[in-house]
Design an enzyme around this catalytic site. Structure first.
Site, mmCIF file in Angstrom:
data_model
loop_
_atom_site.group_PDB
_atom_site.id
_atom_site.type_symbol
_atom_site.label_atom_id
_atom_site.label_comp_id
_atom_site.label_asym_id
_atom_site.label_seq_id
_atom_site.Cartn_x
_atom_site.Cartn_y
_atom_site.Cartn_z
ATOM 1 N N THR A 15 45.935 46.038 39.176
ATOM 2 C CA THR A 15 44.593 46.126 39.764
ATOM 3 C C THR A 15 44.577 46.610 41.214
ATOM 4 O O THR A 15 43.499 46.703 41.803
ATOM 5 C CB THR A 15 43.884 44.753 39.695
ATOM 6 O OG1 THR A 15 44.724 43.772 40.288
ATOM 7 C CG2 THR A 15 43.569 44.364 38.269
ATOM 8 N N LYS B 227 42.862 53.390 33.848
ATOM 9 C CA LYS B 227 41.983 52.489 33.099
ATOM 10 C C LYS B 227 41.216 53.271 32.023
ATOM 11 O O LYS B 227 40.998 52.778 30.918
ATOM 12 C CB LYS B 227 41.011 51.771 34.032
ATOM 13 C CG LYS B 227 41.665 50.785 35.001
ATOM 14 C CD LYS B 227 42.277 49.555 34.348
ATOM 15 C CE LYS B 227 41.246 48.593 33.816
ATOM 16 N NZ LYS B 227 41.884 47.350 33.292
ATOM 17 N N ALA C 184 46.407 43.546 34.039
ATOM 18 C CA ALA C 184 46.163 44.902 34.536
ATOM 19 C C ALA C 184 46.901 45.085 35.848
ATOM 20 O O ALA C 184 47.262 44.105 36.523
ATOM 21 C CB ALA C 184 44.667 45.125 34.753
ATOM 22 N N ASP D 57 34.303 49.975 36.754
ATOM 23 C CA ASP D 57 33.342 50.982 37.231
ATOM 24 C C ASP D 57 34.070 52.200 37.821
ATOM 25 O O ASP D 57 33.459 53.257 37.998
ATOM 26 C CB ASP D 57 32.409 50.366 38.289
ATOM 27 C CG ASP D 57 33.138 49.701 39.442
ATOM 28 O OD1 ASP D 57 34.280 49.231 39.233
ATOM 29 O OD2 ASP D 57 32.591 49.646 40.554
ATOM 30 N N TYR E 167 44.097 54.748 39.671
ATOM 31 C CA TYR E 167 43.732 53.495 38.984
ATOM 32 C C TYR E 167 42.632 53.745 37.944
ATOM 33 O O TYR E 167 42.776 53.383 36.773
ATOM 34 C CB TYR E 167 43.284 52.457 40.022
ATOM 35 C CG TYR E 167 42.589 51.245 39.443
ATOM 36 C CD1 TYR E 167 43.312 50.235 38.815
ATOM 37 C CD2 TYR E 167 41.198 51.114 39.519
ATOM 38 C CE1 TYR E 167 42.679 49.119 38.281
ATOM 39 C CE2 TYR E 167 40.559 50.005 38.996
ATOM 40 C CZ TYR E 167 41.295 49.011 38.380
ATOM 41 O OH TYR E 167 40.653 47.920 37.848
ATOM 42 N N ASP F 217 55.114 40.185 29.101
ATOM 43 C CA ASP F 217 54.868 41.447 29.802
ATOM 44 C C ASP F 217 54.299 42.428 28.769
ATOM 45 O O ASP F 217 54.992 42.810 27.828
ATOM 46 C CB ASP F 217 56.204 41.957 30.380
ATOM 47 C CG ASP F 217 56.044 43.276 31.116
ATOM 48 O OD1 ASP F 217 55.055 43.999 30.862
ATOM 49 O OD2 ASP F 217 56.922 43.584 31.942
ATOM 50 N N LEU G 178 40.441 36.565 36.376
ATOM 51 C CA LEU G 178 39.583 36.454 35.186
ATOM 52 C C LEU G 178 40.167 35.452 34.195
ATOM 53 O O LEU G 178 39.451 34.605 33.647
ATOM 54 C CB LEU G 178 39.404 37.831 34.526
ATOM 55 C CG LEU G 178 38.593 37.832 33.233
ATOM 56 C CD1 LEU G 178 37.186 37.286 33.452
ATOM 57 C CD2 LEU G 178 38.535 39.241 32.621
#
Ligand SMILES: NC(=O)c1ccc[n+]([C@@H]2O[C@H](COP(=O)([O-])OP(=O)(O)OC[C@H]3O[C@@H](n4cnc5c(N)ncnc54)[C@H](OP(=O)(O)O)[C@@H]3O)[C@@H](O)[C@H]2O)c1
Length: 283
Positions: A64, A131, A62, A104, A127, A38, A13
């Site tokens: 991920t 989040k 993140a 999502d 995960y 960091d 991203l």
């Protein structure tokens, strides 16, 4: 000149943001990779926020890896939750607006209608849970936040499903891909464009937003589209999730309702297939 801090600069991203913002007049973006910054290092967070007069922080950093998270709960929590809290505190103290990206995977996928921002969260794994805790840490700390939940992110940068499919196609005549997980692929360049729109509008419409490309697909559909558009003969076999066991359970349905983001920021969203075609020109 409006100054903007971007974390996780080597991620897909952030790299998309970099390509879109190179010549953006009136804005100076400062991209920091994990090596330079960091976000789990609280002292470093405090120090970086003092270096400039930032108006926005875009958190592209993140942990991920959804499957690795299952056996690395502490790391997932550190980067996706505790470090996000550090950023939110620094934003509060320095009067910076935070644009944060979520997922999502905060949902369990048991719904049959597109998910709205107000729908009940219930992550299925480590995960998604980390989040969600990151989202809550922001909401409890900082008013000036935009939390953008997105899904199935891919691009010409980094590791993602598109890249995996193209790599596998080089050596395999057929690939089994799950058809019982339904959602929407999101071209990270489109998400980056939304982030720029939010910054340019700067309308203080803080809150949670759902953003993916338009349309609905299974991973099987996505793979078929990739090979069709690339004129590859690789055969895609539709398989069930139980035939492809993974450490982390995934939501079987994660289509987003995107009315809120479209109305608030007056953006039109491309269909996932249109964006896939665009991305494939750069791969
Ligand atoms: N990928 C998806 O399918 C997907 C779907 C929904 C939501 N999202 C969310 O979208 C956002 C962007 O995802 P992405 O696909 O661009 O991720 P990505 O390519 O994995 O990039 C994440 C970046 O964060 C960096 N990072 C990790 N720990 C860090 C730390 N402690 N401090 C600073 N940087 C750190 C990584 O550094 P290294 O390069 O050194 O590892 C990596 O460059 C994430 O918030 C993710 O949760 C992604």
């Amino acid at each position: 000149m409006i100054q903007i801090l971007v974390t996780g600069a080597n991620g897909q991203l952030a790299q998309c943001l970099k390509t879109l913002t190179t010549n953006l007049e009136g804005y100076q973006f400062y991209f920091y990779s994990r090596n330079d910054f960091d976000i789990s290092d609280k002292a470093k967070v405090e120090a970086i926020f003092k270096t400039k007069n930032f108006s926005f922080c875009i958190n592209c950093a993140a942990f991920t890896n959804v499957d690795t998270s299952e056996s690395n709960k502490e790391t997932s929590d550190l980067i996706n939750h505790k470090a996000v809290y550090n950023l939110a505190v620094a934003c509060t103290q320095n009067n910076v607006k935070l644009i944060h990206v979520s997922t999502d995977f905060v949902f369990d996928g048991n719904q049959s209608l597109p998910y709205q921002e107000t729908d009940k969260t219930n992550p299925l794994g480590v995960y998604g849970n980390s989040k969600l805790l990151g989202e809550k840490a922001i909401q409890n700390t900082l008013k000036a936040h935009y939390i953008l939940r997105t899904s199935w992110l891919y691009s010409e940068f980094g590791n993602n499903f598109l890249k995996t499919m193209l790599r596998l196609a080089e050596t395999r005549p057929e690939i089994g891909v799950v058809f019982d997980q339904v959602g929407t692929p999101t071209y990270a360049v489109d998400l980056a464009a939304l982030i720029i729109s939010i910054i340019q509008k700067d309308n203080d419409a803080f809150g949670v937003y759902h953003y993916s490309n338009e349309g609905v697909a299974s991973w099987y559909d996505f793979a078929v589209a990739i090979f069709n558009l690339k004129n590859l003969n690789t055969k895609v076999l539709p398989i069930r999730s139980i035939q492809y066991p993974t450490p982390a359970k995934r939501p079987s349905f994660s289509v987003f309702d995107k009315q809120k983001v479209k109305h608030t920021f007056n953006v039109s969203i491309p269909h996932w297939r249109t964006s896939l075609e665009k991305c494939l020109q750069n791969v």
